[in-house]
Design a protein around this motif. Structure first.
Motif, mmCIF file in Angstrom:
data_model
loop_
_atom_site.group_PDB
_atom_site.id
_atom_site.type_symbol
_atom_site.label_atom_id
_atom_site.label_comp_id
_atom_site.label_asym_id
_atom_site.label_seq_id
_atom_site.Cartn_x
_atom_site.Cartn_y
_atom_site.Cartn_z
ATOM 1 N N GLY A 203 12.324 1.956 -8.740
ATOM 2 C CA GLY A 203 12.293 2.083 -7.278
ATOM 3 C C GLY A 203 13.007 0.914 -6.634
ATOM 4 N N ALA A 204 12.670 0.687 -5.374
ATOM 5 C CA ALA A 204 13.301 -0.408 -4.632
ATOM 6 C C ALA A 204 12.227 -1.273 -3.990
ATOM 7 C CB ALA A 204 14.227 0.146 -3.550
ATOM 8 N N PRO A 205 12.097 -2.527 -4.449
ATOM 9 C CA PRO A 205 11.186 -3.446 -3.770
ATOM 10 C C PRO A 205 11.685 -3.626 -2.340
ATOM 11 C CG PRO A 205 11.987 -4.361 -5.859
ATOM 12 C CD PRO A 205 12.813 -3.158 -5.558
ATOM 13 N N SER A 206 10.801 -3.453 -1.360
ATOM 14 C CA SER A 206 11.233 -3.506 0.042
ATOM 15 C C SER A 206 10.558 -4.679 0.745
ATOM 16 C CB SER A 206 10.917 -2.184 0.736
ATOM 17 O OG SER A 206 11.716 -1.165 0.151
ATOM 18 N N TYR A 207 11.394 -5.521 1.305
ATOM 19 C CA TYR A 207 10.930 -6.783 1.904
ATOM 20 C C TYR A 207 10.438 -6.483 3.331
ATOM 21 C CZ TYR A 207 11.288 -11.699 3.414
ATOM 22 O OH TYR A 207 11.028 -12.962 3.899
ATOM 23 N N HIS B 85 14.000 7.845 5.162
ATOM 24 C CA HIS B 85 13.701 6.890 4.097
ATOM 25 C C HIS B 85 14.249 5.524 4.493
ATOM 26 C CE1 HIS B 85 13.369 10.363 0.966
ATOM 27 N NE2 HIS B 85 12.374 10.334 1.842
ATOM 28 N N MET B 86 13.437 4.491 4.269
ATOM 29 C CA MET B 86 13.841 3.125 4.636
ATOM 30 C C MET B 86 13.381 2.171 3.538
ATOM 31 S SD MET B 86 12.832 0.829 7.977
ATOM 32 C CE MET B 86 13.802 1.620 9.242
ATOM 33 N N VAL B 87 14.298 1.858 2.639
ATOM 34 C CA VAL B 87 13.998 0.912 1.547
ATOM 35 C C VAL B 87 15.192 -0.010 1.390
ATOM 36 C CG1 VAL B 87 12.460 2.435 0.230
ATOM 37 C CG2 VAL B 87 14.920 2.530 -0.194
ATOM 38 N N SER C 123 13.373 -1.624 -12.161
ATOM 39 C CA SER C 123 12.014 -1.338 -12.654
ATOM 40 C C SER C 123 11.113 -2.521 -12.289
ATOM 41 C CB SER C 123 12.034 -1.164 -14.173
ATOM 42 O OG SER C 123 12.311 -2.410 -14.788
ATOM 43 N N TRP C 124 9.801 -2.322 -12.440
ATOM 44 C CA TRP C 124 8.884 -3.461 -12.207
ATOM 45 C C TRP C 124 9.233 -4.603 -13.178
ATOM 46 C CZ3 TRP C 124 6.521 -3.542 -7.821
ATOM 47 C CH2 TRP C 124 6.028 -2.385 -7.242
ATOM 48 N N HIS C 125 9.609 -4.224 -14.408
ATOM 49 C CA HIS C 125 9.974 -5.229 -15.410
ATOM 50 C C HIS C 125 11.189 -6.037 -14.939
ATOM 51 C CE1 HIS C 125 12.258 -6.427 -19.079
ATOM 52 N NE2 HIS C 125 11.070 -6.869 -19.431
ATOM 53 N N GLY C 126 12.198 -5.318 -14.431
ATOM 54 C CA GLY C 126 13.396 -6.007 -13.931
ATOM 55 C C GLY C 126 13.081 -6.868 -12.722
ATOM 56 N N PHE C 127 12.202 -6.360 -11.862
ATOM 57 C CA PHE C 127 11.828 -7.117 -10.665
ATOM 58 C C PHE C 127 11.081 -8.396 -11.074
ATOM 59 C CE2 PHE C 127 9.199 -7.087 -6.489
ATOM 60 C CZ PHE C 127 10.130 -7.871 -5.832
ATOM 61 N N ALA C 128 10.190 -8.275 -12.056
ATOM 62 C CA ALA C 128 9.435 -9.458 -12.519
ATOM 63 C C ALA C 128 10.406 -10.528 -13.030
ATOM 64 C CB ALA C 128 8.450 -9.053 -13.613
ATOM 65 N N ASN C 129 11.373 -10.114 -13.825
ATOM 66 C CA ASN C 129 12.343 -11.089 -14.353
ATOM 67 C C ASN C 129 13.124 -11.755 -13.214
ATOM 68 O OD1 ASN C 129 12.026 -11.241 -17.163
ATOM 69 N ND2 ASN C 129 12.939 -9.213 -17.394
ATOM 70 N N ALA C 130 13.518 -10.956 -12.222
ATOM 71 C CA ALA C 130 14.266 -11.512 -11.079
ATOM 72 C C ALA C 130 13.405 -12.516 -10.310
ATOM 73 C CB ALA C 130 14.746 -10.384 -10.167
ATOM 74 N N ILE C 131 12.120 -12.222 -10.197
ATOM 75 C CA ILE C 131 11.200 -13.135 -9.491
ATOM 76 C C ILE C 131 11.105 -14.468 -10.251
ATOM 77 C CG2 ILE C 131 8.748 -13.526 -8.922
ATOM 78 C CD1 ILE C 131 8.614 -10.430 -8.356
ATOM 79 N N PHE C 132 10.951 -14.383 -11.583
ATOM 80 C CA PHE C 132 10.830 -15.622 -12.371
ATOM 81 C C PHE C 132 12.115 -16.458 -12.272
ATOM 82 C CE2 PHE C 132 7.698 -13.020 -15.040
ATOM 83 C CZ PHE C 132 6.630 -13.440 -14.268
ATOM 84 N N ASN D 26 9.860 8.122 -10.879
ATOM 85 C CA ASN D 26 11.083 8.034 -10.071
ATOM 86 C C ASN D 26 10.708 7.823 -8.611
ATOM 87 O OD1 ASN D 26 13.576 8.243 -8.862
ATOM 88 N ND2 ASN D 26 13.678 10.481 -9.062
ATOM 89 N N SER D 27 10.808 6.585 -8.153
ATOM 90 C CA SER D 27 10.482 6.247 -6.758
ATOM 91 C C SER D 27 11.742 5.987 -5.945
ATOM 92 C CB SER D 27 9.574 5.011 -6.716
ATOM 93 O OG SER D 27 8.240 5.371 -6.993
ATOM 94 N N ARG D 28 12.904 6.373 -6.471
ATOM 95 C CA ARG D 28 14.156 6.114 -5.735
ATOM 96 C C ARG D 28 14.183 6.934 -4.448
ATOM 97 N NH1 ARG D 28 15.080 7.134 -11.077
ATOM 98 N NH2 ARG D 28 16.325 5.672 -12.310
ATOM 99 N N LEU D 29 14.473 6.300 -3.322
ATOM 100 C CA LEU D 29 14.574 7.011 -2.036
ATOM 101 C C LEU D 29 15.984 6.853 -1.483
ATOM 102 C CD1 LEU D 29 11.211 5.953 -0.253
ATOM 103 C CD2 LEU D 29 11.668 8.028 -1.559
ATOM 104 N N SER D 30 16.626 7.958 -1.195
ATOM 105 C CA SER D 30 17.969 7.905 -0.602
ATOM 106 C C SER D 30 17.854 7.589 0.887
ATOM 107 C CB SER D 30 18.661 9.256 -0.775
ATOM 108 O OG SER D 30 19.765 9.326 0.103
#
Ligand code: NDP
Length: 300
Positions: A181-185, A212-214, A220-229, A261-265
């Motif tokens: 999906g897309a982490p949305s700030y 849709h607004m993202v 993935s959550w895994h990819g997001f976790a790595n980016a956060i670290f 699949n949480s991808r939103l166009s």
């Protein structure tokens, strides 16, 4: 004419706080104490008193797992209360803005969901949010429903802050890698909500609908976790985390099922308003700057 007396419900939440920041003196901030969505019948009097020229509802029952056992409470807050708010707005001919979720979809496939795609929520929270959408859309008033996903900010109880805590406590973590999906700030959601509202009030016909607004991109959550670290380390944060193991959702059972699949166009937002949201990486960069900039300036 811009709306200048905007009631913001859920003003203590991630999106609500950000909206109040962006709107400044255009906002009338309403927390749970002032506008309790678990008591829908009380909301009309609250709005009568304020007489807003737009209403933004950022309040919701967002405890996704707890909703599996508290379905009535979740339904009241996520469906019945928004219905009352939308009716008030219709009666007073003011725009109603509301947020919904990627969880209205069943999570199948691997292409981004369009607004018009068939909905089929896989958990109670998603069902209550969908019921809210349907009540608002049938109100007949001016409305926007912004479906978003994976919302976070620098200070909330969210994935970002959970990862930062765990990354400082543990050397190894298993993180789900098959939900995309897309982490949305939250401050981006607030900024673009106000942009869209301001643009809409200039249009001849208010373009009511679901959008849709993202943040752009996917991870993935895994990819997001790595980016956060990685981002935290680049700000000088001391973390002991060494291994971030990707795991399937099946290895991390939760009371509520999550869509894979949480991808939103966001094409409709682009098409109608010419708006492109910043990337999720830009959101993370800003969240980390906010986090570390704020703590760097803490009084000694
Ligand atoms: P938060 O959980 O950060 O904030 C929700 C706010 O709603 C809180 O301030 C809470 O009040 C308030 N609230 C809960 N129950 C009531 C009630 N009975 N009466 C009044 N206020 C109440 O949510 P977000 O800011 O992250 O979410 C904003 C919107 O985005 C919601 O519509 C949500 O469904 C949607 N969304 C969120 C996602 C996410 O990952 N968080 C993903 C997709 C969509 P209090 O502070 O007092 O507890």
């Amino acid at each position: 004419m811009k709306c200048n007396r905007i009631a913001v419900l859920g003003a203590n939440g991630q999106v609500g706080r950000a909206l109040v920041d962006v709107l400044g003196n255009r906002a009338t901030a309403l927390t749970r104490a002032q506008a309790d969505l678990s008591q829908p019948a009380t909301l009309t009097a609250v709005l009568d008193e304020i007489a807003p020229d737009a209403v933004i509802n950022a309040a919701a029952y967002t405890a996704v797992d707890k909703a599996e056992v508290e379905d009535e409470a979740a339904h009241t807050v996520n469906a019945e209360a928004p219905a009352i708010l939308a009716q008030w707005c219709k009666q007073h001919d003011v725009p109603f803005i509301h947020y919904s979720t990627d969880y209205v979809f069943d999570g199948s496939g691997n292409t981004p969901w369009q607004e018009s795609d068939a909905v089929a929520p896989c958990n109670i929270y998603g069902k209550t949010k969908l019921a809210g959408e349907q009540a608002i859309a049938s109100s007949g008033g001016k409305f926007f429903i912004f479906r978003t996903s994976w919302v976070y900010d620098a200070q909330g109880a969210n994935f970002l802050n959970t990862m930062l805590r765990l990354g400082a406590e543990r050397e190894a973590l298993n993180i789900v890698s098959d939900q995309i999906g897309a982490p949305s700030y939250a401050p981006h959601l607030a900024e673009y909500t106000v942009k869209v509202l301001d643009a809409a009030t200039q249009m001849q016909k208010f373009p009511s609908g679901i959008y849709h607004m993202v943040n752009q991109g996917e991870v993935s959550w895994h990819g997001f976790a790595n980016a956060i670290f990685e981002a935290a380390r680049s700000h000088g944060e001391t973390l002991i985390i060494k291994t971030v193991e990707p795991i399937p959702s099946s290895a991390y059972p939760t009371p509520a099922q999550r869509p894979l699949n949480s991808r939103l166009s966001c094409q409709a937002l682009q098409h109608v308003f010419g708006i492109t949201m910043p990337s999720w990486q830009e959101g993370l960069t800003q969240a980390m700057e906010q986090k570390y900039h704020a703590s760097n300036h803490m009084p000694a």
